[in-house]
Scaffold this motif. Structure first.
Motif: not given
Length: 140
Positions: A92-117
């Protein structure tokens, strides 16, 4: 690669006293047979509390931990990630500052998630860790 990451994560949980060696062995076997998620298995079996696991994962990845119960989410940024992506990855996205989107995730080890988002949103993702149940509640 996935098995190596799981083995290291499991060993770190045992070394930190979060779970026992027998619990880890049972979880690894359960995950292998079902192709499930080690973290989900450990929480479902009651071997570790979800909040403790989320804080542990945040520490391991040197990322901030956030409690979504205490975080005000700007509803306008929820539209930056398509709902199917949010639900598929339990993020779930929780904040945005310019082009940066802060996203809460349960599994920070899944690298494909970040690139897909990043592809779906057009923003650079700044990951933070939250409990999976809190993310699911925020999605609903």
């Amino acid at each position: 690669m996935r098995e190596r990451v799981l083995a290291k994560l499991g060993a770190d949980l045992v070394a930190g006293g979060y779970i026992g060696q027998k619990q880890l062995q049972e979880a690894v076997e359960g995950v292998k047979s079902s192709r499930g998620d080690l973290c989900d298995y450990l929480v479902e079996k009651g071997y570790i509390a979800e909040g403790a696991l989320a804080k542990f994962l945040a520490e391991k990845k040197n990322l901030p931990y956030v409690s979504l119960q205490e975080t005000k989410i700007d509803r306008t940024i929820l539209k930056l990630i398509p709902e199917k992506v949010v639900r598929r990855y339990t993020v779930v996205p929780i904040a945005r500052e310019r082009r940066e989107l802060t996203v809460a995730m349960a599994n920070p080890f899944d690298f494909t998630v970040v690139s897909d988002i990043e592809f779906a949103s057009g923003c650079l993702v700044v990951p933070v860790v939250a409990a999976k149940s809190e993310i699911k509640k925020a999605i609903e």
